[in-house]
Scaffold this motif. Sequence first.
Motif, PDB file in Angstrom:
ATOM      1  N   SER A   1       0.825  -1.216   0.000  1.00 21.33           N
ATOM      2  CA  SER A   1       0.000   0.000   0.000  1.00 21.33           C
ATOM      3  C   SER A   1       0.854   1.260   0.000  1.00 21.33           C
ATOM      4  CB  SER A   1      -0.931   0.016   1.224  1.00 21.33           C
ATOM      5  OG  SER A   1      -0.191   0.131   2.427  1.00 21.33           O
ATOM      6  N   ALA A   2       2.133   1.130   0.329  1.00 26.78           N
ATOM      7  CA  ALA A   2       3.072   2.248   0.206  1.00 26.78           C
ATOM      8  C   ALA A   2       3.822   2.161  -1.114  1.00 26.78           C
ATOM      9  CB  ALA A   2       4.062   2.241   1.365  1.00 26.78           C
ATOM     10  N   LEU A   3       4.072   0.932  -1.569  1.00 26.63           N
ATOM     11  CA  LEU A   3       4.847   0.734  -2.792  1.00 26.63           C
ATOM     12  C   LEU A   3       4.122   1.258  -4.031  1.00 26.63           C
ATOM     13  CD1 LEU A   3       7.347  -0.500  -4.173  1.00 26.63           C
ATOM     14  CD2 LEU A   3       6.084  -2.665  -4.307  1.00 26.63           C
ATOM     15  N   ILE A   4       2.829   1.008  -4.137  1.00 25.12           N
ATOM     16  CA  ILE A   4       2.076   1.452  -5.319  1.00 25.12           C
ATOM     17  C   ILE A   4       2.080   2.978  -5.441  1.00 25.12           C
ATOM     18  CG2 ILE A   4      -0.148   1.427  -6.507  1.00 25.12           C
ATOM     19  CD1 ILE A   4       1.397  -1.276  -6.440  1.00 25.12           C
ATOM     20  N   PRO A   5       1.733   3.733  -4.380  1.00 23.13           N
ATOM     21  CA  PRO A   5       1.834   5.193  -4.479  1.00 23.13           C
ATOM     22  C   PRO A   5       3.270   5.676  -4.683  1.00 23.13           C
ATOM     23  CG  PRO A   5       0.432   4.583  -2.639  1.00 23.13           C
ATOM     24  CD  PRO A   5       1.096   3.321  -3.107  1.00 23.13           C
ATOM     25  N   PHE A   6       4.240   4.947  -4.096  1.00 22.66           N
ATOM     26  CA  PHE A   6       5.641   5.332  -4.264  1.00 22.66           C
ATOM     27  C   PHE A   6       6.057   5.227  -5.729  1.00 22.66           C
ATOM     28  CE2 PHE A   6      10.189   4.445  -4.478  1.00 22.66           C
ATOM     29  CZ  PHE A   6      10.724   5.419  -3.654  1.00 22.66           C
ATOM     30  N   ILE A   7       5.784   4.086  -6.354  1.00 26.10           N
ATOM     31  CA  ILE A   7       6.111   3.907  -7.767  1.00 26.10           C
ATOM     32  C   ILE A   7       5.375   4.943  -8.614  1.00 26.10           C
ATOM     33  CG2 ILE A   7       5.922   2.355  -9.753  1.00 26.10           C
ATOM     34  CD1 ILE A   7       6.245   0.007  -7.811  1.00 26.10           C
ATOM     35  N   SER A   8       4.103   5.149  -8.304  1.00 23.44           N
ATOM     36  CA  SER A   8       3.296   6.121  -9.054  1.00 23.44           C
ATOM     37  C   SER A   8       3.882   7.522  -8.946  1.00 23.44           C
ATOM     38  CB  SER A   8       1.854   6.104  -8.519  1.00 23.44           C
ATOM     39  OG  SER A   8       1.256   4.832  -8.691  1.00 23.44           O
ATOM     40  N   ALA A   9       4.285   7.902  -7.742  1.00 19.78           N
ATOM     41  CA  ALA A   9       4.874   9.231  -7.536  1.00 19.78           C
ATOM     42  C   ALA A   9       6.193   9.371  -8.283  1.00 19.78           C
ATOM     43  CB  ALA A   9       5.079   9.481  -6.042  1.00 19.78           C
TER      44      ALA A   9
ATOM     45  N   GLY B   1       7.852  14.647 -14.855  1.00 14.71           N
ATOM     46  CA  GLY B   1       8.046  16.070 -14.619  1.00 14.71           C
ATOM     47  C   GLY B   1       9.402  16.552 -15.080  1.00 14.71           C
ATOM     48  N   LEU B   2      10.422  15.728 -14.872  1.00 15.99           N
ATOM     49  CA  LEU B   2      11.776  16.104 -15.294  1.00 15.99           C
ATOM     50  C   LEU B   2      11.888  16.280 -16.804  1.00 15.99           C
ATOM     51  CD1 LEU B   2      14.052  13.854 -13.038  1.00 15.99           C
ATOM     52  CD2 LEU B   2      13.525  16.280 -12.755  1.00 15.99           C
ATOM     53  N   ARG B   3      10.995  15.642 -17.549  1.00 13.82           N
ATOM     54  CA  ARG B   3      11.047  15.727 -19.013  1.00 13.82           C
ATOM     55  C   ARG B   3      10.237  16.894 -19.579  1.00 13.82           C
ATOM     56  NH1 ARG B   3      11.062   9.650 -21.641  1.00 13.82           N
ATOM     57  NH2 ARG B   3      12.449   8.648 -20.124  1.00 13.82           N
ATOM     58  N   GLN B   4       9.600  17.669 -18.697  1.00 14.30           N
ATOM     59  CA  GLN B   4       8.822  18.801 -19.172  1.00 14.30           C
ATOM     60  C   GLN B   4       9.741  19.929 -19.625  1.00 14.30           C
ATOM     61  OE1 GLN B   4       5.334  18.436 -19.385  1.00 14.30           O
ATOM     62  NE2 GLN B   4       6.104  16.387 -18.864  1.00 14.30           N
ATOM     63  N   LYS B   5       9.363  20.620 -20.677  1.00 12.69           N
ATOM     64  CA  LYS B   5      10.169  21.722 -21.206  1.00 12.69           C
ATOM     65  C   LYS B   5       9.936  23.009 -20.427  1.00 12.69           C
ATOM     66  CE  LYS B   5      10.411  19.822 -25.893  1.00 12.69           C
ATOM     67  NZ  LYS B   5      10.101  20.050 -27.327  1.00 12.69           N
ATOM     68  N   ASN B   6       8.708  23.210 -19.988  1.00 14.53           N
ATOM     69  CA  ASN B   6       8.396  24.396 -19.203  1.00 14.53           C
ATOM     70  C   ASN B   6       9.021  24.255 -17.815  1.00 14.53           C
ATOM     71  OD1 ASN B   6       6.658  25.926 -17.141  1.00 14.53           O
ATOM     72  ND2 ASN B   6       5.934  26.788 -19.083  1.00 14.53           N
ATOM     73  N   GLN B   7       9.902  25.173 -17.458  1.00 13.55           N
ATOM     74  CA  GLN B   7      10.662  25.059 -16.222  1.00 13.55           C
ATOM     75  C   GLN B   7       9.776  25.115 -14.972  1.00 13.55           C
ATOM     76  OE1 GLN B   7      14.097  24.401 -15.852  1.00 13.55           O
ATOM     77  NE2 GLN B   7      13.735  23.906 -18.014  1.00 13.55           N
TER      78      GLN B   7
ATOM     79  N   LEU C   1       9.169  18.167  -7.929  1.00 13.19           N
ATOM     80  CA  LEU C   1       9.385  18.279  -6.493  1.00 13.19           C
ATOM     81  C   LEU C   1       8.159  17.810  -5.700  1.00 13.19           C
ATOM     82  CD1 LEU C   1      11.314  21.674  -6.269  1.00 13.19           C
ATOM     83  CD2 LEU C   1      12.237  19.347  -6.087  1.00 13.19           C
ATOM     84  N   SER C   2       6.971  18.104  -6.213  1.00 17.73           N
ATOM     85  CA  SER C   2       5.745  17.646  -5.546  1.00 17.73           C
ATOM     86  C   SER C   2       5.671  16.119  -5.549  1.00 17.73           C
ATOM     87  CB  SER C   2       4.511  18.232  -6.232  1.00 17.73           C
ATOM     88  OG  SER C   2       4.505  19.636  -6.148  1.00 17.73           O
ATOM     89  N   ALA C   3       5.988  15.529  -6.696  1.00 22.06           N
ATOM     90  CA  ALA C   3       5.947  14.073  -6.814  1.00 22.06           C
ATOM     91  C   ALA C   3       6.994  13.413  -5.932  1.00 22.06           C
ATOM     92  CB  ALA C   3       6.150  13.665  -8.270  1.00 22.06           C
ATOM     93  N   LEU C   4       8.186  14.005  -5.882  1.00 24.20           N
ATOM     94  CA  LEU C   4       9.250  13.436  -5.049  1.00 24.20           C
ATOM     95  C   LEU C   4       8.871  13.532  -3.572  1.00 24.20           C
ATOM     96  CD1 LEU C   4      12.020  12.136  -5.523  1.00 24.20           C
ATOM     97  CD2 LEU C   4      13.051  14.361  -5.063  1.00 24.20           C
ATOM     98  N   GLY C   5       8.247  14.627  -3.205  1.00 24.62           N
ATOM     99  CA  GLY C   5       7.781  14.767  -1.826  1.00 24.62           C
ATOM    100  C   GLY C   5       6.719  13.739  -1.480  1.00 24.62           C
ATOM    101  N   PHE C   6       5.834  13.477  -2.427  1.00 26.07           N
ATOM    102  CA  PHE C   6       4.788  12.467  -2.204  1.00 26.07           C
ATOM    103  C   PHE C   6       5.394  11.071  -2.116  1.00 26.07           C
ATOM    104  CE2 PHE C   6       1.415   9.578  -3.740  1.00 26.07           C
ATOM    105  CZ  PHE C   6       0.448   9.849  -2.775  1.00 26.07           C
ATOM    106  N   ALA C   7       6.433  10.813  -2.909  1.00 26.54           N
ATOM    107  CA  ALA C   7       7.127   9.526  -2.845  1.00 26.54           C
ATOM    108  C   ALA C   7       7.744   9.325  -1.469  1.00 26.54           C
ATOM    109  CB  ALA C   7       8.199   9.452  -3.927  1.00 26.54           C
ATOM    110  N   TYR C   8       8.366  10.385  -0.946  1.00 27.43           N
ATOM    111  CA  TYR C   8       8.968  10.321   0.391  1.00 27.43           C
ATOM    112  C   TYR C   8       7.894  10.063   1.443  1.00 27.43           C
ATOM    113  CZ  TYR C   8      11.774  11.594   4.468  1.00 27.43           C
ATOM    114  OH  TYR C   8      12.421  11.571   5.676  1.00 27.43           O
TER     115      TYR C   8
END
Length: 307
Positions: free
Chosen positions: A53-61, A68-74, A82-89
């Motif tokens: 139940s933590a792994l699925i949201p972690f992988i998803s995040a 997000g890293l592949r987006q052109k708009n900075q 950063l939001s996704a990485l925070g959610f993964a943590y």
Amino acid sequence: MNTSGKKFLSILIGISALLLIIASFGDLQISKAVLNQNSILGNIFQIFGMFPSALIPFISAEIIFIYGLRQKNQISKWILSLSALGFAYWSAWGWVDGWMFYGVTTLNNIKTHQALGAANNSIGATATYSFGLEALFTFIILVIGTFLIYRWLSKKTYEELSQLIVVAIAGIAVVYASNSIVNTMKVNWGRFRPYEIKEIVSSTKGTFTNWWHLNGATGHQSFPSGHTIAAAAALFLPFFADRKNLKGQKILAYSGLIFTLLMVAARVRIGAHFLSDTTMSLIIAALVTFVATKAIGYSFIEEDSLN
């Protein structure tokens, strides 16, 4: 749905239906026969088994992070990443917090000469452990997990990653919807746990009720099983596999089911739940996963024509 997909779904439905029928007639007798709060299997799964139940949201995040890293708009790039990485943590923290809580309470039980799994599920149970150590373990998981998932996704095209974003959102929704359903039912069913039942443990005062009987908000929360709904999140794992990789989907689908069934057995063995408690969580997880993934056009195991 192809033959493999139908077969898996039939097995999943068949096992769930069979277990619920058995539980409807034998809940009390089964728990009387097998309850052992010193069970090694029961305690291992009680401490560590909720990680799906933590792994699925972690992988998803992490998928959202890489996307997000592949987006052109900075601005979009850094807000999303950063939001996704925070959610993964935060997702990893949930698992670490769980195994530290149950680990510490188990050690306390050993010190006080109680059964290993005694009272770990009681309302208001507390345990004291290091916040700093918890944060460190979570950070280590984040670093290792991010590295592994980055390697997995590094060769994905932008289009493939965009498809995985849909899966990631579905995965997060499945976990939180399943947990919400179970937590709501727990409060309203108010069912005593096996180790609280006087028919099983004569020194307690709880009374056995069948799974279909709603007791109201008694403060007791045996039905359905929280540990099992957490373990059953593993049923979502095959949806992270490439849709052309039928072998990978099969391995992950059956592995998720086997892991969930082990949790079913472990929770009954340790006396924290009746068989019907755990079976209902399996049914809820399977149903929510099926509905959510069908909504995005996916099956546990895809059709051969996708190859």
